[in-house]
Design a protein around this motif. Structure first.
Motif, PDB file in Angstrom:
ATOM      1  N   ALA A 122      32.345   7.878  51.982  1.00  9.30           N
ATOM      2  CA  ALA A 122      32.988   8.466  53.224  1.00  9.30           C
ATOM      3  C   ALA A 122      34.152   9.259  53.169  1.00  9.30           C
ATOM      4  O   ALA A 122      34.446   9.771  53.901  1.00  9.30           O
ATOM      5  N   SER A 343      25.331   2.563  52.901  1.00  5.25           N
ATOM      6  CA  SER A 343      26.737   2.760  53.339  1.00  5.25           C
ATOM      7  C   SER A 343      27.680   2.852  52.572  1.00  5.25           C
ATOM      8  O   SER A 343      27.560   2.163  51.571  1.00  5.25           O
ATOM      9  N   LEU A 373      30.464   5.904  56.229  1.00  6.14           N
ATOM     10  CA  LEU A 373      29.288   6.866  56.136  1.00  6.14           C
ATOM     11  C   LEU A 373      28.118   5.899  56.017  1.00  6.14           C
ATOM     12  O   LEU A 373      28.025   5.258  55.088  1.00  6.14           O
ATOM     13  N   GLN A 375      23.823   6.148  56.165  1.00  7.47           N
ATOM     14  CA  GLN A 375      22.682   7.115  55.871  1.00  7.47           C
ATOM     15  C   GLN A 375      21.196   6.152  55.878  1.00  7.47           C
ATOM     16  O   GLN A 375      21.121   5.250  55.070  1.00  7.47           O
ATOM     17  N   GLU A 405      22.093  10.360  59.500  1.00  9.99           N
ATOM     18  CA  GLU A 405      23.534  10.010  58.743  1.00  9.99           C
ATOM     19  C   GLU A 405      24.367   9.675  60.180  1.00  9.99           C
ATOM     20  O   GLU A 405      24.019  10.331  61.086  1.00  9.99           O
ATOM     21  N   TYR A 407      28.715   9.229  60.661  1.00  6.23           N
ATOM     22  CA  TYR A 407      30.166   9.300  60.042  1.00  6.23           C
ATOM     23  C   TYR A 407      31.102   8.648  61.008  1.00  6.23           C
ATOM     24  O   TYR A 407      30.980   9.138  62.339  1.00  6.23           O
ATOM     25  N   SER A 514      31.451  14.435  57.294  1.00 11.52           N
ATOM     26  CA  SER A 514      32.921  14.381  56.871  1.00 11.52           C
ATOM     27  C   SER A 514      33.445  15.690  56.743  1.00 11.52           C
ATOM     28  O   SER A 514      34.827  15.847  57.312  1.00 11.52           O
TER      29      SER A 514
END
Length: 794
Positions: A122, A343, A373, A375, A405, A407, A514
């Motif tokens: 992340a 994650s 984050l 995925q 994804e 974020y 990000s």
């Protein structure tokens, strides 16, 4: 006088090499070359020796050949083109350190686990470290205890695997046997007396009925901080650090870690197999900021009468689960359908701090927010042999992938970012927690995207000497559009001893969520008026006013040419030259905070904003280099001697720096978006070359391992060219002595046993002498590390 261990080391190796030889045995080398690889090819029986692209097999023995328990550190010592410095006083980057392959960005290397895409971290690196601007995978979230081997593909592979594989692919293959196991305990510390650490690793396999197996692994431990800071050496004032004592800390952070992992499969029928792995890693990292002296305006003497050293406690939690089924059809098509979830959550707690604007009642610790984050990946992979009348079948592979994804930025508690209104000398005090102001609600949010990809490939042994392959991949992203990449490979064996190989490919790296949406805000007071300085997300209206634009994917063109030599029993040598051109590289601009910028923003709807920085596609680069890797095994009288050597030369040049966008040019024609410090990180910030030579002498249950590593010179540029500094190349020597008896193994070793340090930084760049070494050093700046290890295997 600089110590140079190389001549003595090479002399010893040469003496052993000419010792009387009973016979030259190549069994172990042949076994390594015959290892079937699963990275960079869809052929089910391709071996290392037959690979059309350079690939390294890193075994658990190699990963545990030194005192480190970090996967990234172990790989950097085994792969000559991998750079893994140890930055300090870099906020979250201290906790999640980035690694570079072939001098490219850390997020230009794709990481797989059991062939499935592993989730990125992340954190996006925004401070002054190598890999600034990148959002890579945290390799150290994967425990060494669970690893069967690591396959490192040193070649562009976007056409095979999609985004991120510009520099190459690291595929971590997990232990999966249904029997056996091990317990390993490691402990050590630096010769300076700090950095004490211990680590316990264990794994074991079980049978699941008559047709299944499950392997479990656990790894946990603790690491104390190391500290190479020195006393303040400048003129002592009420706002300076005190003289004569060390108040700053500079070195490795304190770390507590625990990882749990399973990997297994069950044959449901003769033609249907279910498989799954799962990982959970939690790591707490305590790192340090810059010391706030007692008389500093950021301090409150009633809380910290002697000043204070603020600290960041990062809690990183990784979860990864992958499950799937493998089957085949009557027509010979192999089918693999899988779902993978991953994650990473990174929390920021600020300790030993205060919010100056809250006055004497300020708390001394704050929750500053978190990054996360997630995925999701769904894969449909197919391959089948085709009979085209050639000597061997042609392998057709094709498939599809869906990836989603998300974020998220979570805000900190209000005290971590607010201004409480308390004045300092009649002027407003700084806002937020010292060292790391919390994420504000205006910075927070949740952002998502998805993409669909289709791929196809053909690989064939056209003759018994010539192998060729072609791959193409199409990807369509919901946020920036679509892209298509391709790859051609070929290998020609002149005879059993000499072969050449070559690849040509295009690749891409999709901008990370990000990089697109990270935002953080700090408040500065200018003339007594508060102004926000922002790391803008690219959709922020104020950032757009300064020229921020939607990010595009980075695109690459990769060319490589290699030579594979096996001229004698036990000897294997590869030489691979490469050229990688990357356009529209994503990087973080300088702070745009001139008076002209502030006045424009204040007059055009942003009264509280003084400027900031943003991510942008602004650079084109060309990276050229060469990798040389060799292994050799000798049988001596009653013993064996194994040699492994690697060399990498790597040079990155900046081909283009984008001009300032028209919006920024109109506001401030003198604005500088990219200075020489940032550009220097790309071109000279990593060593130009690296070399290592490892020898392992074995006699019965006793073995001695010695590794000499030369890290080439690197340069740190300064805003003032007079303060540029080039740091000399350094040689390091690692030694380890092991004894095996029954299932037991005892090891006593030392890394950097000659206690080598990088050159000291110029006084003018060392914070008045407190930070004597460069944090960009490729081997750190902690000195010698001594360790012991006890293991039992069954």
């Amino acid at each position: 006088m600089e110590r140079r261990p190389a001549p003595l080391f090479i002399a010893i190796a040469a003496a052993l090499a000419v010792a009387p030889v009973a016979a030259q045995e190549a069994a172990d080398t042949a076994r390594a070359l015959d290892t079937v690889i699963v990275t960079g090819t869809r052929v089910t029986d391709r071996t290392v020796a037959e690979s059309t692209a350079p690939i390294d097999i890193i075994t658990p023995e190699v990963l545990q050949a030194t005192g480190t328990v970090e996967l990234a550190t172990a790989l950097s010592r085994a792969v000559p083109s991998l750079n893994f410095p140890r930055p300090a006083i870099n906020d979250g980057t201290d906790a999640v350190r980035p690694a570079q392959l072939r001098g490219l960005a850390p997020d230009h290397t794709l990481v797989l686990v059991n062939g499935k895409r592993y989730h990125p971290g992340a954190l996006v690196n925004v401070n002054g470290s190598q890999g600034r601007s990148s959002a890579p995978v945290d390799l150290n979230s994967i425990p060494i205890a669970a690893i069967e081997r690591v396959e490192v593909l040193r070649d562009g592979a976007s056409a095979q695997y999609g985004s991120d594989a510009i520099a190459g692919v690291v595929n971590i293959v997990l232990k999966g046997s249904g029997s056996g196991g091990s317990v390993v305990a490691t402990g050590g510390q630096y010769s300076a007396g700090d950095g004490r650490q211990y680590q316990l690793q264990a794994d074991t396999g079980f049978a699941l009925g008559e047709s299944g197996k499950l392997h479990l692994a656990v790894q946990g431990g603790h690491q104390d901080q190391s500290d190479r800071a020195r006393p303040f050496q400048g003129t002592v004032t009420p706002t300076s650090a005190p003289a004569g004592r060390v108040v700053q800390r500079y070195g490795d952070p304190e770390v507590d870690n625990l990882s749990l992992l399973y990997n297994g499969e069950v044959d449901i029928t003769d033609y249907l197999t279910f498989y799954s792995y799962g990982l959970h890693t939690k790591r707490e990292t305590l790192s340090n900021g810059f010391f706030r002296p007692a008389g500093d305006s950021r301090n409150i003497p009633s809380i910290y009468p002697d000043g204070f050293l603020p600290q960041i406690l990062n809690t990183s939690t990784d979860v990864s689960v992958s499950s799937g089924i493998k089957t085949f059809t009557a027509g010979g098509t192999n089918i693999d359908i899988s779902y993978t979830y991953g994650s990473n959550e990174l929390e920021f707690d600020i300790l030993n701090t205060l919010n100056r604007s809250l006055g004497p009642t300020s708390p001394t610790q704050f929750f500053a927010g978190a990054l996360e984050l997630k995925q999701h990946v769904l894969n449909f992979d197919f391959n089948k042999p085709l009979e085209w009348g050639l000597q061997y079948p042609v392998t057709l592979s094709y498939g599809a992938e869906w990836r989603g994804e998300q974020y998220t930025i979570r805000p900190g508690e209000p005290g971590s970012y607010v201004n409480g209104g308390v004045l300092v000398g009649g002027a407003p005090a700084p806002s937020g927690a010292q060292v790391f102001p919390g994420f504000r609600p205006s910075d927070s949010g949740s952002f998502d995207r998805h993409n669909i990809s289709l791929y196809a490939g053909l690989e064939a042994d056209l003759t018994d000497r010539f192998t060729a392959g072609v791959a193409v991949r199409y990807e369509d992203f919901s946020d920036f559009g679509d892209t298509t990449t391709g790859k051609l490979t070929g290998r020609y064996a002149f005879n059993d001893a000499v072969a050449v190989r070559a690849t040509a490919s295009t690749g891409f790296h999709a901008p990370a969520l990000s990089q697109q949406y990270y935002q953080t805000t700090s408040t500065n007071f200018i003339g007594g008026i508060p102004f926000d300085l922002v790391t803008f997300r690219v959709t922020n209206p104020a950032g757009i006013a300064l020229g921020a634009e939607p990010l595009k994917p980075e695109e690459s063109e990769n060319l490589s040419l290699g030579l594979v030599l096996t001229p004698a029993n036990g000897l294997y040598l590869t030489v691979d030259a490469y050229r990688i051109k990357v356009t529209d590289r994503i990087t973080l601009s300088e702070n745009l905070t001139s008076t002209a910028v502030r006045n424009y923003l204040n007059a055009n709807g942003f009264p509280d904003v003084a400027g900031g920085r943003y991510f942008t596609n602004a650079l084109d680069t060309t990276t050229t280099g060469i990798d040389i890797v060799g292994t050799y095994k000798l049988a001596l009288a009653g013993s064996t001697l194994d040699f492994t050597s690697g060399y990498n030369y790597n040079k990155t040049e900046i081909d283009r720096v984008a001009p300032n966008p028209a919006a920024l040019e109109a506001i401030d024609p003198t604005a500088l978006r990219f200075g020489r410090v940032e550009l220097g990180r790309f071109e000279v910030g990593a060593p130009r070359d690296k070399f290592f030579l490892n020898n392992v002498w074995t006699r019965g249950g006793f073995s001695v391992s010695a590794t000499a590593t030369r890290y080439g010179e690197f340069t740190i540029r300064n805003a003032s060219p007079t303060l540029d500094q080039t740091f000399d190349a350094k040689w390091l020597l690692d030694l380890a002595f092991s004894y095996k008896t029954g299932g037991w193994e005892f090891t006593l070793g030392g890394d950097n046993v000659l206690n080598e340090y990088p050159d000291e930084s110029l006084f003018a760049t060392s914070t008045s002498g407190q930070l004597p070494y460069p944090s960009q050093s490729p081997f750190g700046f902690n000195g010698a590390f001594v360790y012991g290890r006890v293991g039992f295997r069954w």
